[in-house]
Design a protein around this motif. Structure first.
Motif, PDB file in Angstrom:
ATOM      1  N   MET A 233      -4.222   6.770   5.022  1.00 34.60           N
ATOM      2  CA  MET A 233      -5.182   5.891   3.562  1.00 34.60           C
ATOM      3  C   MET A 233      -5.811   7.973   3.319  1.00 34.60           C
ATOM      4  O   MET A 233      -5.733   8.066   1.779  1.00 34.60           O
ATOM      5  CB  MET A 233      -6.072   5.507   4.130  1.00 34.60           C
ATOM      6  CG  MET A 233      -5.854   3.980   4.172  1.00 34.60           C
ATOM      7  SD  MET A 233      -5.237   3.069   3.534  1.00 34.60           S
ATOM      8  CE  MET A 233      -6.248   3.483   1.622  1.00 34.60           C
ATOM      9  N   MET A 234      -5.488   8.933   4.073  1.00 36.82           N
ATOM     10  CA  MET A 234      -5.934   9.904   3.468  1.00 36.82           C
ATOM     11  C   MET A 234      -5.089  10.177   2.539  1.00 36.82           C
ATOM     12  O   MET A 234      -5.234  11.296   1.855  1.00 36.82           O
ATOM     13  CB  MET A 234      -6.734  10.726   4.901  1.00 36.82           C
ATOM     14  CG  MET A 234      -7.943  11.079   5.394  1.00 36.82           C
ATOM     15  SD  MET A 234      -7.679  11.757   6.801  1.00 36.82           S
ATOM     16  CE  MET A 234      -7.620  13.028   6.634  1.00 36.82           C
TER      17      MET A 234
ATOM     18  N   ALA B 175      -5.099   2.291  -6.486  1.00 34.71           N
ATOM     19  CA  ALA B 175      -5.996   1.971  -5.917  1.00 34.71           C
ATOM     20  C   ALA B 175      -7.114   1.301  -5.476  1.00 34.71           C
ATOM     21  O   ALA B 175      -6.833  -0.580  -3.877  1.00 34.71           O
ATOM     22  CB  ALA B 175      -6.934   3.037  -5.412  1.00 34.71           C
TER      23      ALA B 175
ATOM     24  N   GLY C 135       0.718  14.589  -0.651  1.00 36.50           N
ATOM     25  CA  GLY C 135      -0.224  12.954   0.029  1.00 36.50           C
ATOM     26  C   GLY C 135       0.871  12.248   0.477  1.00 36.50           C
ATOM     27  O   GLY C 135       0.924  11.916   1.717  1.00 36.50           O
TER      28      GLY C 135
ATOM     29  N   SER D  47       1.016  -1.489  -0.179  1.00 34.24           N
ATOM     30  CA  SER D  47      -0.051   0.285   0.093  1.00 34.24           C
ATOM     31  C   SER D  47       1.262   1.669   0.250  1.00 34.24           C
ATOM     32  O   SER D  47       0.935   1.914  -0.764  1.00 34.24           O
ATOM     33  CB  SER D  47      -0.701  -0.176   1.341  1.00 34.24           C
ATOM     34  OG  SER D  47      -0.165  -0.161   2.546  1.00 34.24           O
TER      35      SER D  47
ATOM     36  N   TYR E 235      -2.463   8.981   1.143  1.00 37.65           N
ATOM     37  CA  TYR E 235      -2.971   8.134  -0.425  1.00 37.65           C
ATOM     38  C   TYR E 235      -3.779   8.559  -1.052  1.00 37.65           C
ATOM     39  O   TYR E 235      -3.312   8.978  -2.502  1.00 37.65           O
ATOM     40  CB  TYR E 235      -2.820   6.248  -0.486  1.00 37.65           C
ATOM     41  CG  TYR E 235      -3.098   6.217  -1.627  1.00 37.65           C
ATOM     42  CD1 TYR E 235      -1.845   5.916  -2.101  1.00 37.65           C
ATOM     43  CD2 TYR E 235      -4.189   5.195  -1.915  1.00 37.65           C
ATOM     44  CE1 TYR E 235      -1.682   5.468  -3.050  1.00 37.65           C
ATOM     45  CE2 TYR E 235      -3.918   4.554  -2.804  1.00 37.65           C
ATOM     46  CZ  TYR E 235      -3.327   4.726  -4.123  1.00 37.65           C
ATOM     47  OH  TYR E 235      -3.148   3.925  -5.231  1.00 37.65           O
ATOM     48  N   THR E 236      -4.602   9.242  -0.444  1.00 36.06           N
ATOM     49  CA  THR E 236      -6.095   9.385  -1.079  1.00 36.06           C
ATOM     50  C   THR E 236      -6.153  11.291  -2.198  1.00 36.06           C
ATOM     51  O   THR E 236      -6.406  11.303  -3.179  1.00 36.06           O
ATOM     52  CB  THR E 236      -7.670   9.168  -0.383  1.00 36.06           C
ATOM     53  OG1 THR E 236      -7.456   8.104  -0.184  1.00 36.06           O
ATOM     54  CG2 THR E 236      -8.599  10.492  -1.811  1.00 36.06           C
TER      55      THR E 236
ATOM     56  N   VAL F 206      -3.597  10.755  -4.350  1.00 32.69           N
ATOM     57  CA  VAL F 206      -4.047   9.583  -6.261  1.00 32.69           C
ATOM     58  C   VAL F 206      -4.977  10.797  -7.048  1.00 32.69           C
ATOM     59  O   VAL F 206      -6.021  11.020  -8.122  1.00 32.69           O
ATOM     60  CB  VAL F 206      -4.947   8.693  -6.007  1.00 32.69           C
ATOM     61  CG1 VAL F 206      -6.113   8.751  -6.912  1.00 32.69           C
ATOM     62  CG2 VAL F 206      -4.331   7.415  -5.759  1.00 32.69           C
ATOM     63  N   PHE F 207      -5.947  11.838  -5.648  1.00 30.34           N
ATOM     64  CA  PHE F 207      -6.719  12.768  -6.510  1.00 30.34           C
ATOM     65  C   PHE F 207      -5.972  14.056  -6.882  1.00 30.34           C
ATOM     66  O   PHE F 207      -5.994  14.787  -7.730  1.00 30.34           O
ATOM     67  CB  PHE F 207      -7.636  13.856  -5.099  1.00 30.34           C
ATOM     68  CG  PHE F 207      -8.378  14.498  -5.125  1.00 30.34           C
ATOM     69  CD1 PHE F 207      -9.143  14.855  -6.396  1.00 30.34           C
ATOM     70  CD2 PHE F 207      -8.112  15.884  -4.981  1.00 30.34           C
ATOM     71  CE1 PHE F 207      -9.693  15.781  -6.592  1.00 30.34           C
ATOM     72  CE2 PHE F 207      -8.147  17.484  -5.454  1.00 30.34           C
ATOM     73  CZ  PHE F 207     -10.258  17.424  -6.324  1.00 30.34           C
TER      74      PHE F 207
ATOM     75  N   ASN G 112      -4.954   4.901 -13.136  1.00 34.31           N
ATOM     76  CA  ASN G 112      -5.355   5.749 -11.346  1.00 34.31           C
ATOM     77  C   ASN G 112      -6.144   4.605 -10.307  1.00 34.31           C
ATOM     78  O   ASN G 112      -5.557   4.363  -8.913  1.00 34.31           O
ATOM     79  CB  ASN G 112      -6.166   6.723 -10.927  1.00 34.31           C
ATOM     80  CG  ASN G 112      -5.137   7.888 -11.817  1.00 34.31           C
ATOM     81  OD1 ASN G 112      -3.895   7.916 -11.835  1.00 34.31           O
ATOM     82  ND2 ASN G 112      -5.632   8.890 -12.224  1.00 34.31           N
TER      83      ASN G 112
END
Length: 426
Positions: free
Chosen positions: A405-406, A386, A261, A222, A408-409, A412-413, A382
């Motif tokens: 996780m926030m 995930a 991120g 991850s 990583y999000t 990706v955003f 993308n």
């Protein structure tokens, strides 16, 4: 029923229809420089090209009709045929007239106009594309998880040897796919300079893969994927440093959440390992550097290779680079592997299956690229990261934090915003 289309100096001068059906619908217009002639939707059984036109120069253009262009090798004109026409034979006899190109199109049925087969084929085409994407996801995530299992959980601590196994499989499968199965036409290396350029790319490719595998020994999948998502940041940096290519400020602004991120994810990662983090960042940077250098070194039309042919030449070169490295840095790895196999024969099957998956990652990536648009590929890429994160957490049960996780999000955003900004500024 025969259609004779005469193109003079790249412009449509006349078209002649022989048979009881009216021609209708044909029109000439420009897309860039070459003029295109769009024909009605008829099945074509045979195409005879007189002049120096070559089927090998054909490529898909992005017009509303999704046409397949058969383009002159040296002349300026082009004729556009709908890509669903089953072209069974293309001939170009040695009749070279620099001013006139004749096209004889013979229909499958001389007495009956055939219906456009697109509606009938749409369902099967969609099913084929979904299958390709599923294969791409499975091979990508599969090789990533199996690498992690072998290098971390199983205890096979030889990432250079593992990468060499991957490159050996890619060499063999690439030769079979191109030379025997004709998946793509064989492209040859045309000069010593081109050979050295591909060698340089192969060396950087080796570094990126080896470093990526090394990082999996120390980091969960991850977190590895979160760092790998910063590839656009390094690509933009190297593109600016090496080509002085400036992007719009909006594009650079979207890279802020990409980097932010990863910083947040690093701070919230329970399994953070400094050495693994540095090696993973280096692997990501090497992947970006290889992408930029490929665009620079193989930029001329005579040197460009599609991804499958590039792999055909890069993989054996990578084996040459990796063999002395593994003998020096991973001493007696072959003997240790054979000793492991005597105790547990599954290690051989793991290595063979993992190496085969490494090739299919490249094959399915090429096929998905070919059958989808660039935007679709970006979205799928993308989403693939995930999915890999979720699957790895479910399999390896590595601890995760809400902060990680926030982060990583957010990365990706940022990548999605970056892709959209690049598309808008083109």
């Amino acid at each position: 029923m025969d259609w004779i289309l005469i193109l003079i100096s790249g412009k449509v001068k006349k078209h002649v229809m022989r048979g009881k059906y009216s021609f209708g619908g044909g029109r000439s217009y420009r897309v860039g420089l070459p003029p295109l002639l769009i024909l009605p939707s008829w099945r074509v059984q045979k195409v005879q090209c007189f002049g120096n036109w070559s089927r090998n120069d054909s490529k898909v253009i992005g017009d509303n009709r999704g046409s397949m262009v058969v383009k002159a090798a040296s002349e300026g004109g082009a004729i556009s045929l709908p890509k669903h026409w089953p072209l069974s034979k293309i001939q170009h006899p040695a009749i070279n007239n620099n001013k006139v190109h004749n096209f004889l199109l013979k229909s499958q049925d001389p007495e009956e106009k055939l219906q456009d087969p697109v509606p009938r084929m749409k369902g099967s085409s969609r099913f084929f594309t979904v299958g390709l994407v599923a294969s791409w996801y499975s091979s990508n995530i599969g090789v990533l998880l199996l690498n992690k299992y072998l290098l971390s959980n199983y205890g096979f601590k030889y990432p250079i040897f593992l990468t060499m196994c991957h490159m050996t499989a890619c060499s063999l499968f690439s030769y079979v796919a191109i030379a025997w199965m004709k998946v793509v036409p064989l492209q040859t290396i045309r000069s010593r300079v081109q050979f050295f350029k591909i060698s340089a790319l192969s060396l950087i490719f080796c570094v990126s893969v080896v470093f990526g595998n090394v990082s999996l020994r120390y980091l969960p999948v991850s977190f590895n994927q979160a760092i790998g998502a910063t590839t656009p940041f390094f690509t933009a940096v190297f593109a600016y440093l090496m080509t002085f290519k400036r992007e719009a400020w909006l594009t650079y602004l979207t890279l802020v959440p990409v980097v932010t991120g990863v910083i947040i994810a690093s701070g919230g990662e329970p399994s953070f390992h400094l050495f693994g983090f540095i090696i993973c960042v280096a692997a990501t940077a090497a992947r970006a550097l290889k992408s930029v250098l490929q665009g620079i070194l193989l930029s001329s039309e005579g040197e460009k290779l599609n991804s499958m042919n590039l792999l055909l030449y890069m993989a054996p070169m990578a084996v040459v680079f990796l063999l002395p490295a593994t003998l020096i840095m991973e001493e007696n790895v072959v003997g240790i592997t054979l000793a492991l196999a005597r105790d547990d024969s599954k290690i051989i099957w793991y290595l063979l299956f993992n190496s085969a998956l490494a090739y299919f990652v490249n094959l399915t990536n090429f096929l998905v690229t070919k059958h989808t648009s660039a935007l679709t590929l970006q979205v799928l890429g993308n989403a693939k990261g995930a999915v890999a994160v979720v699957v790895s957490i479910l399999i390896f049960r590595n601890p995760v934090s809400v902060t990680g996780m926030m982060g990583y999000t957010l990365t990706v955003f940022g990548v999605i915003l970056y892709s959209d900004a690049k598309k808008r500024t083109k």
